[in-house]
Motif scaffolding. Structure first.
Motif, PDB file in Angstrom:
ATOM      1  N   GLU A 193     -43.024 -11.756  59.124  1.00 22.87           N
ATOM      2  CA  GLU A 193     -42.911 -12.676  58.484  1.00 22.87           C
ATOM      3  C   GLU A 193     -43.520 -13.854  59.761  1.00 22.87           C
ATOM      4  O   GLU A 193     -43.016 -13.081  60.901  1.00 22.87           O
ATOM      5  CB  GLU A 193     -41.397 -13.075  57.725  1.00 22.87           C
ATOM      6  N   SER A 249     -47.192 -12.326  55.073  1.00 27.32           N
ATOM      7  CA  SER A 249     -46.031 -13.096  55.621  1.00 27.32           C
ATOM      8  C   SER A 249     -44.435 -12.982  55.360  1.00 27.32           C
ATOM      9  O   SER A 249     -43.856 -13.684  54.024  1.00 27.32           O
ATOM     10  CB  SER A 249     -46.397 -14.549  55.751  1.00 27.32           C
ATOM     11  N   HIS A 250     -44.000 -11.591  55.034  1.00 28.57           N
ATOM     12  CA  HIS A 250     -42.784 -11.480  54.469  1.00 28.57           C
ATOM     13  C   HIS A 250     -42.620  -9.955  55.339  1.00 28.57           C
ATOM     14  O   HIS A 250     -43.453  -9.269  55.833  1.00 28.57           O
ATOM     15  CB  HIS A 250     -42.964 -10.677  53.477  1.00 28.57           C
ATOM     16  N   ASP A 251     -41.253  -9.814  55.412  1.00 32.22           N
ATOM     17  CA  ASP A 251     -39.720  -9.127  56.839  1.00 32.22           C
ATOM     18  C   ASP A 251     -39.795  -7.787  55.386  1.00 32.22           C
ATOM     19  O   ASP A 251     -38.891  -7.183  56.089  1.00 32.22           O
ATOM     20  CB  ASP A 251     -39.690  -9.525  57.204  1.00 32.22           C
ATOM     21  N   LEU A 261     -46.123 -10.699  46.544  1.00 31.35           N
ATOM     22  CA  LEU A 261     -46.236 -10.858  47.718  1.00 31.35           C
ATOM     23  C   LEU A 261     -48.099 -10.942  48.076  1.00 31.35           C
ATOM     24  O   LEU A 261     -48.633 -10.986  49.109  1.00 31.35           O
ATOM     25  CB  LEU A 261     -46.325  -9.633  48.932  1.00 31.35           C
TER      26      LEU A 261
END
Length: 453
Positions: A217, A321-323, A424
């Motif tokens: 992210e 952009s993601h955790d 995503l």
């Protein structure tokens, strides 16, 4: 006079004794030289590695014309190849004083023989606690058989907000690379993290993705973070002392860099092996420059990998952009997330996230996750296709015996993860990323989006 002349003439004649050794050495040198010349030509004809070594050595200082770097860029630009073999994950689980039991529980919940695991209990924890954790790992017969769980013996001191967390993470990655272990992605978790689906669900869900995707992210640093994080200069006592203290800030303020752009985001990541090799080995200077820059940067774990990947031409197009965590920040969001409990259970499940944080020690929601999402009994591994099992009643007990680790039994968690990944990969989601590419679900490849007319 004649005697003198005669003496000199005899001495002059005797000095010619050097001619024979000289001619012999000249003959030997000429023979060796010719042998070397013919050897080089023959090695070039058969593709000997000597010529390749000379090329790679003489061009290391010129990255623009580096043939090795060019070949690597060509490989990265090629369409992502879907590998037939199921992926493997390398996990880092970190904790501090009093976290050893929580780390054991998280390890049991995410364990799978295909993966690699490194446990780091920081220097603040007493030696007895670290010894107990080590003895647990050494004493488990499955861990001894598979040899995929390691406890870092020489612990580091990890300071909140300081660069010591990045140092700890890079230390673990270096171990994974040095030992040439097999893994595709690296995931860092803390003792307060917990999975929301089984490893069979996760590995099955990741099997359909390209292996060059980095889930991190990130966003350009702006607003209050510019003044409170980018400009202050901090010193982390954990780099110099053996006891934990808060970082302290100098009176000086720094200017924003002009040679690279700063990014920030979540400290929890899933990064590819190729990107982390780039960060550790650094065939160009960017990772080292940024590592030095973030050595006195507030909350560097929330910026180092993010800034490296978004300033790298080789890897920025691989960033998502993601955790992959469910986190409740509350409203308005504060510096630390809220502790999750049973009232958050349904929202956690619906999110499709594979992980969640933060959980308090021994919170009842963890038992609920074990029972309803993982099918895991207390103190046992999460069951999966790798377990030698004969009935559902014996699953937890028989998971102490290893079967085929390439066999998966995906459940509802795999479907939730598939829906999350579909989101995503969409162009709408990736518009906020430092990547300029878009994922085509039909072609299973990255493409450059068309500009609007």
């Amino acid at each position: 006079m004649r005697k003198n002349v005669g003496f000199h003439s005899v001495r002059s004649f005797s000095d010619r004794r050097w001619l024979l050794p000289f001619l012999a050495s000249l003959l030997v040198s000429f023979t060796l030289f010719m042998a070397t010349i013919f050897g080089l030509f023959s090695s070039q004809n058969v593709g000997d590695s000597l010529s390749l070594d000379i090329v790679s050595f003489t061009t290391l200082d010129d990255f623009e014309n580096d043939s090795i770097g060019t070949d690597r860029k060509k490989l990265l630009d090629q369409p992502a190849i879907m590998q037939e073999e199921a992926p493997r994950i390398a996990y880092l689980i970190t904790g501090t004083k009093g976290d050893s039991q929580r780390m054991r529980r998280t390890l049991q919940a995410i364990y799978h023989p295909r993966n690699q695991y490194i446990l780091h209990l920081d220097l603040e924890a007493p030696p007895r606690e670290r010894i107990d954790l080590t003895m647990y790992v050494k004493g488990d017969p499955l861990f001894s058989q598979v040899e995929n769980v390691r406890v870092i013996a020489k612990a580091n001191l990890v300071t909140y907000k300081g660069p010591t967390m990045i140092a700890c993470t890079l230390h673990a990655i270096s171990i994974l690379l040095k030992e040439s272990l097999r893994w595709d992605w690296f995931i860092n978790l803390s003792a307060s993290d917990y999975p929301l689906m089984t490893q069979d669900d996760i590995l099955h869900g990741l099997s359909s993705l390209p292996r060059n995707l980095n889930f991190i992210e990130h966003s350009p640093i702006s607003g209050w973070k510019l003044t409170q994080r980018a400009r202050p200069i901090i010193v982390d006592p954990g780099l110099y002392l053996s006891k934990k203290f808060e970082v302290f800030t100098t009176t000086e303020r720094r200017e924003l860099p002009t040679s690279f752009k700063l990014y920030t985001g979540s400290a929890w990541v899933m990064l590819t092996r190729s990107f982390l090799e780039y960060c550790i080995w650094g065939w160009e200077n960017l990772p080292r420059i940024l590592l030095m820059y973030y050595a006195n940067f507030i909350s560097s774990p929330e910026g180092y990998f993010h800034t490296v990947i978004c300033n790298s031409n080789e890897f920025k197009n691989t960033s998502i952009s993601h955790d992959l965590h469910y986190i409740s920040w509350g409203y308005p969001p504060k510096q630390h997330p809220l502790y999750l409990s049973t009232k958050d259970f349904n929202r956690m499940v619906k999110s499709g996230m594979p992980f969640a944080r933060k959980f308090a020690k021994g919170d009842p929601v963890l038992d609920k996750i074990d029972r309803e999402l993982l099918g895991r009994a207390n103190g046992q591994f999460t069951p999966g296709g790798w377990c030698n099992q004969t009935s559902s009643d014996e699953m937890a007990e028989q998971c102490s015996s290893r079967g085929d680790d390439s066999k998966f039994l995906p459940g509802p968690g795999a479907e939730r993860l598939q829906q999350l990944m579909k989101k995503l990969m969409s162009q709408e989601f990736r518009n906020g990323s430092c990547s300029s590419l878009q994922y085509d679900q039909t072609k299973r490849d990255w493409i450059t989006p068309k500009k609007p007319a």
